[in-house]
Design an enzyme around this catalytic site. Structure first.
Site, PDB file in Angstrom:
ATOM      1  N   LYS A 175      68.129   4.230  50.048  1.00  0.00           N
ATOM      2  CA  LYS A 175      66.768   4.290  49.529  1.00  0.00           C
ATOM      3  C   LYS A 175      65.926   3.126  50.045  1.00  0.00           C
ATOM      4  O   LYS A 175      64.748   3.259  50.285  1.00  0.00           O
ATOM      5  CB  LYS A 175      66.784   4.250  48.002  1.00  0.00           C
ATOM      6  CG  LYS A 175      65.424   4.371  47.351  1.00  0.00           C
ATOM      7  CD  LYS A 175      64.809   5.728  47.607  1.00  0.00           C
ATOM      8  CE  LYS A 175      63.454   5.863  46.959  1.00  0.00           C
ATOM      9  NZ  LYS A 175      62.787   7.113  47.382  1.00  0.00           N
TER      10      LYS A 175
ATOM     11  N   HIS B 237      51.300  21.945  75.070  1.00  0.00           N
ATOM     12  CA  HIS B 237      51.662  20.936  76.088  1.00  0.00           C
ATOM     13  C   HIS B 237      53.162  20.693  76.122  1.00  0.00           C
ATOM     14  O   HIS B 237      53.611  19.623  76.510  1.00  0.00           O
ATOM     15  CB  HIS B 237      50.919  19.621  75.792  1.00  0.00           C
ATOM     16  CG  HIS B 237      49.440  19.757  75.831  1.00  0.00           C
ATOM     17  ND1 HIS B 237      48.717  19.844  77.001  1.00  0.00           N
ATOM     18  CD2 HIS B 237      48.546  19.911  74.830  1.00  0.00           C
ATOM     19  CE1 HIS B 237      47.431  19.995  76.727  1.00  0.00           C
ATOM     20  NE2 HIS B 237      47.290  20.038  75.408  1.00  0.00           N
TER      21      HIS B 237
ATOM     22  N   LYS C 231      61.315  15.296  55.486  1.00  0.00           N
ATOM     23  CA  LYS C 231      61.955  15.751  54.239  1.00  0.00           C
ATOM     24  C   LYS C 231      63.090  16.708  54.556  1.00  0.00           C
ATOM     25  O   LYS C 231      64.192  16.591  54.027  1.00  0.00           O
ATOM     26  CB  LYS C 231      60.920  16.439  53.335  1.00  0.00           C
ATOM     27  CG  LYS C 231      59.943  15.510  52.676  1.00  0.00           C
ATOM     28  CD  LYS C 231      60.487  14.730  51.513  1.00  0.00           C
ATOM     29  CE  LYS C 231      60.937  13.333  51.713  1.00  0.00           C
ATOM     30  NZ  LYS C 231      60.269  12.320  52.397  1.00  0.00           N
TER      31      LYS C 231
ATOM     32  N   TRP D 170      76.042   0.125  52.292  1.00  0.00           N
ATOM     33  CA  TRP D 170      75.559   0.929  53.404  1.00  0.00           C
ATOM     34  C   TRP D 170      75.952   0.136  54.642  1.00  0.00           C
ATOM     35  O   TRP D 170      75.448  -0.951  54.887  1.00  0.00           O
ATOM     36  CB  TRP D 170      74.041   1.103  53.324  1.00  0.00           C
ATOM     37  CG  TRP D 170      73.503   2.039  54.357  1.00  0.00           C
ATOM     38  CD1 TRP D 170      73.418   3.405  54.272  1.00  0.00           C
ATOM     39  CD2 TRP D 170      73.011   1.696  55.657  1.00  0.00           C
ATOM     40  NE1 TRP D 170      72.885   3.921  55.424  1.00  0.00           N
ATOM     41  CE2 TRP D 170      72.641   2.896  56.294  1.00  0.00           C
ATOM     42  CE3 TRP D 170      72.845   0.507  56.339  1.00  0.00           C
ATOM     43  CZ2 TRP D 170      72.106   2.938  57.585  1.00  0.00           C
ATOM     44  CZ3 TRP D 170      72.321   0.538  57.613  1.00  0.00           C
ATOM     45  CH2 TRP D 170      71.966   1.751  58.227  1.00  0.00           C
TER      46      TRP D 170
ATOM     47  N   GLU E  88      66.113  14.948  56.475  1.00  0.00           N
ATOM     48  CA  GLU E  88      66.884  13.881  55.801  1.00  0.00           C
ATOM     49  C   GLU E  88      67.709  14.400  54.637  1.00  0.00           C
ATOM     50  O   GLU E  88      68.685  13.762  54.252  1.00  0.00           O
ATOM     51  CB  GLU E  88      65.983  12.732  55.361  1.00  0.00           C
ATOM     52  CG  GLU E  88      65.016  13.014  54.255  1.00  0.00           C
ATOM     53  CD  GLU E  88      64.249  11.755  53.823  1.00  0.00           C
ATOM     54  OE1 GLU E  88      64.807  10.661  53.843  1.00  0.00           O
ATOM     55  OE2 GLU E  88      63.069  11.901  53.485  1.00  0.00           O
TER      56      GLU E  88
ATOM     57  N   CYS F 201      72.272  -2.514  50.529  1.00  0.00           N
ATOM     58  CA  CYS F 201      73.482  -2.436  49.692  1.00  0.00           C
ATOM     59  C   CYS F 201      73.063  -2.852  48.289  1.00  0.00           C
ATOM     60  O   CYS F 201      71.985  -3.376  48.079  1.00  0.00           O
ATOM     61  CB  CYS F 201      74.549  -3.403  50.192  1.00  0.00           C
ATOM     62  SG  CYS F 201      74.979  -3.172  51.892  1.00  0.00           S
TER      63      CYS F 201
ATOM     64  N   ARG G 298      71.047   2.682  46.913  1.00  0.00           N
ATOM     65  CA  ARG G 298      70.817   1.669  47.965  1.00  0.00           C
ATOM     66  C   ARG G 298      71.889   1.745  49.045  1.00  0.00           C
ATOM     67  O   ARG G 298      71.802   1.057  50.064  1.00  0.00           O
ATOM     68  CB  ARG G 298      70.812   0.268  47.352  1.00  0.00           C
ATOM     69  CG  ARG G 298      69.723  -0.004  46.356  1.00  0.00           C
ATOM     70  CD  ARG G 298      69.909  -1.366  45.712  1.00  0.00           C
ATOM     71  NE  ARG G 298      69.789  -2.427  46.695  1.00  0.00           N
ATOM     72  CZ  ARG G 298      68.634  -3.012  46.987  1.00  0.00           C
ATOM     73  NH1 ARG G 298      67.538  -2.630  46.380  1.00  0.00           N
ATOM     74  NH2 ARG G 298      68.565  -3.960  47.885  1.00  0.00           N
TER      75      ARG G 298
ATOM     76  N   GLU H  85      55.754  14.592  57.837  1.00  0.00           N
ATOM     77  CA  GLU H  85      56.440  14.317  56.555  1.00  0.00           C
ATOM     78  C   GLU H  85      57.293  15.511  56.129  1.00  0.00           C
ATOM     79  O   GLU H  85      58.430  15.351  55.683  1.00  0.00           O
ATOM     80  CB  GLU H  85      55.407  13.972  55.486  1.00  0.00           C
ATOM     81  CG  GLU H  85      55.951  13.755  54.096  1.00  0.00           C
ATOM     82  CD  GLU H  85      57.026  12.679  53.986  1.00  0.00           C
ATOM     83  OE1 GLU H  85      57.197  11.886  54.934  1.00  0.00           O
ATOM     84  OE2 GLU H  85      57.718  12.661  52.948  1.00  0.00           O
TER      85      GLU H  85
ATOM     86  N   ASN I  67      74.579  -8.582  50.551  1.00  0.00           N
ATOM     87  CA  ASN I  67      73.592  -7.616  51.043  1.00  0.00           C
ATOM     88  C   ASN I  67      72.821  -8.349  52.126  1.00  0.00           C
ATOM     89  O   ASN I  67      72.275  -9.418  51.887  1.00  0.00           O
ATOM     90  CB  ASN I  67      72.670  -7.186  49.897  1.00  0.00           C
ATOM     91  CG  ASN I  67      71.588  -6.226  50.382  1.00  0.00           C
ATOM     92  OD1 ASN I  67      71.720  -5.643  51.456  1.00  0.00           O
ATOM     93  ND2 ASN I  67      70.542  -6.072  49.590  1.00  0.00           N
ATOM     94  N   GLY I  68      72.832  -7.798  53.338  1.00  0.00           N
ATOM     95  CA  GLY I  68      72.100  -8.437  54.437  1.00  0.00           C
ATOM     96  C   GLY I  68      72.973  -8.523  55.672  1.00  0.00           C
ATOM     97  O   GLY I  68      73.953  -7.801  55.813  1.00  0.00           O
TER      98      GLY I  68
END
Ligand code: AGP
Length: 609
Positions: A604, A505, A486, A74, A489, A2, A27, A482, A98-99
């Site tokens: 982020k 497999h 990308k 968030w 997300e 946050c 954030r 990666e 925040n936390g």
């Protein structure tokens, strides 16, 4: 996860706080709010949704004067709703957090027994009511905050306002970041520098178990027992415009196109261009200690973890040191085997990822040397490491990491070459060759970026598909992971990265004309094998988007779409092959109209476990 902002000074506090929150929206952005004093009462305005929704609610509100706190969220405990948004308040207290308050349930039960009531589902509200209860016991505001923090377990960065102390901000920090900005007759507090840089470049960093009271004339910092602490005032050279979009439609596109400069800046700090050597000044291990390194353990999350997977190839191929790569969220709980000959290599763009910080603390407790790769100076991971190499990529605002990733790869290659230089008996002619190859990479990426319109056309053709498979071998297997990350997300399309050799497999059962398969097949030692995998896809009516070296007629003949990169030493292909995949994901998401810079459910910097 946050963002917090606080202001006290002569400016209209609401405006300063809201502007700062917009800089921290990356954030977390599922709700936001602001608190200030109005006619000696606490006023709280908050709402679900992005900060633009908060701004709409503030239209027409009276000026709030010189002090305010704000928050962009968030959600961790409690759904994103108006009620669960911060600030949380009582008639005498308002705070932003925040936390996570780990023992919020027990504290809440004790307060309910004392007759206190709650309106939200959050852990944060418990802390506001707890402080209020201490004020009811007759404690001063500072004592009430101290006593409350002594009862709390967990991670927090806090900004608090208390009725009766209407020219003061109370702050506290444990595990989550909080800084104090020192302006002219004004003070700010924030989760990071980007929220305050327009007002001052002078700041103080709070450490764990530190708290303080801030007024427009300055601040007093103590530990949680009240013992005064003298703090160093730091200055940053960050330029606020670097964090603006500068004409690009999204921060992510700007940051993809900034990669040549970001890599050149990162290299300029560490490469001796005359001698073609890597120069890591003040590296914490002497030459003889480097000979005795038993293992390197790379630990990170998300995209930074993918960088670590590529870093393993650099280190094992360039200096022959055994290298393991682990997810931070797994490493810290697996009772890791670490000793004083282990070098921990932590990778983090933000330097604030709580799982990576947890891994650092675990490794430190077991005697490992801690080397980190970070993009943010003075971040928690930077400050807790024995040595930090900086990816001089500049602020990365888009939630999807791009320029920080390639800069991390550059730093990993540099560390591997530096260790190679220090380990006896290595062929230094080859070291020179490798450094020359690294210096070519910014230009090679520029060349790839010049072809972005062709990639945009591929995205136009494929943006409506619902599933993608990304295949790669060797040091391009992490790039398959990666590329898939990308895409998922920012476009919300399901995408999976897989080792090309593993296709037979299981995943080959998925192949049909509904699922594009992106195959990374540059001219490296794995090329022929990957070509065979690609033929397997083709023979099952799979749709292939391939990525090869320059014009590869064979690949093109098997593919519905083709992207290319210039030739480079095969060890360094990942720094190039990731770029077309970043562009492909960006343009697919753009065609789908998703919120590319602030994708749903993401943030982020993941500062909660
Ligand atoms: C990358 O695009 C994601 N936003 C995410 O996986 C990120 O890499 C991860 O959260 C680690 O963040 P850090 O590098 O700041 O530690």
């Amino acid at each position: 996860m946050c963002g917090i902002v606080g202001y006290v000074g002569p400016k209209e506090a609401k405006d300063v706080v809201v502007e700062g929150l917009k800089k921290l929206e990356y954030r977390g952005y599922d709700s936001s709010g602001i608190a200030y004093f109005q006619d000696h009462s606490i006023e709280v305005i908050k709402t679900k949704g992005k900060i633009i929704e908060l701004e709409k609610k503030l239209v027409g509100q009276r000026t709030c004067g010189k002090l305010a706190i704000g928050h962009t969220r968030w959600a961790t405990h409690g759904r994103p709703t108006d009620v669960n948004a911060h600030p949380h308040r009582t008639p005498r207290v308002a705070l932003v957090h925040n936390g996570i308050i780990e023992n919020h349930a027990e504290l809440k039960q004790e307060l309910i027994k004392k007759g206190y009531e709650f309106v939200s589902e959050t852990d944060t509200e418990v802390l506001a009511v707890l402080i209020h209860s201490k004020l009811d016991e007759g404690l001063t505001p500072m004592q009430a905050v101290q006593k409350s923090l002594a009862a709390v377990e967990g991670a927090f960065a806090l900004a608090i306002i208390i009725k009766g102390a209407e020219d003061q901000l109370f702050i506290a920090k444990n595990l989550n970041p909080l800084i104090i900005g020192l302006g002219k007759d004004e003070m700010l507090v924030a989760s990071d520098i980007s929220a305050i840089i327009r007002h001052t470049n002078r700041f103080i960093i709070l450490e764990d178990n530190e708290m303080g009271v801030v007024s427009n004339s300055g601040c007093t910092i103590t530990d949680f027992s009240g013992k005064k602490i003298t703090k160093e005032v730091k200055e940053t050279s960050w330029n606020p415009t670097l964090a603006e979009k500068e004409g690009y439609k999204h921060f992510m596109k700007k940051e993809i196109f900034e990669q040549p400069r970001a890599l050149a800046d990162t290299l300029s700090d560490i490469v001796d261009n005359e001698r073609f050597r890597i120069n890591l000044r003040d590296f914490p291990l002497a030459k003889e200690e480097i000979q005795n390194i038993s293992r390197i353990v790379i630990v990170a999350c998300g995209t930074s973890y993918h960088a670590g997977l590529v870093g393993k190839f650099f280190i094992e191929n360039l200096c022959g040191l055994h290298t393991e790569v682990d997810l931070a969220s797994e490493f810290r709980y697996r009772n890791p085997i670490i000793d004083k000959h282990t070098v921990m290599l932590l990778i983090s763009q933000s330097g604030e990822t709580i799982d990576t910080i947890g891994a650092l603390m675990e490794a430190r407790a077991r005697g490992a040397k801690i080397v980190s790769i970070c993009n943010v100076r003075e971040s928690t991971i930077d400050r807790k490491s024995d040595y930090t190499i900086f990816t001089d990529a500049g602020p990365e605002i888009g939630v999807a990491s791009t320029k920080a990733f390639t800069a991390q790869l550059m730093c990993l290659a540099a560390i591997a070459l530096f260790l190679r230089q220090e380990i006896n008996g290595k062929d230094h002619h080859m070291t020179t060759k490798y450094v020359e190859e690294l210096l070519k990479i910014p230009g090679a990426i520029n060349q790839i970026l010049g072809n972005d319109s062709a990639i945009q056309e591929i995205a136009r053709e494929f943006f409506n598909y619902r599933d993608f498979l990304y295949l790669g071998r060797g040091n391009n297997f992490p790039i398959a992971l990666e590329g898939a990350l990308k895409l998922k997300e920012i476009s919300y399309i399901h995408a999976e990265g897989y080792a090309a050799g593993e296709m037979k497999h299981g995943p080959i059962a998925l192949i049909d004309e509904e699922m594009p398969v992106v195959v990374i097949a540059p001219r490296d030692r794995y090329y022929q094998k990957t070509l065979s995998n690609l033929e397997e896809v083709k023979s099952r009516e799979g749709i292939i988007i391939s990525l090869g070296t320059e014009r590869d007629e064979k690949l093109m003949s098997l593919s519905k779409a083709y992207m290319s990169v210039p030739p480079i030493d095969e060890l360094f292909y990942p720094l190039l092959t990731v770029v077309p995949l970043q562009l492909l994901a960006y343009y697919i998401a753009d065609f789908r109209g998703t919120d590319i810079d602030q994708p749903r459910n993401l943030a982020k910097s993941v500062t909660v476990e």
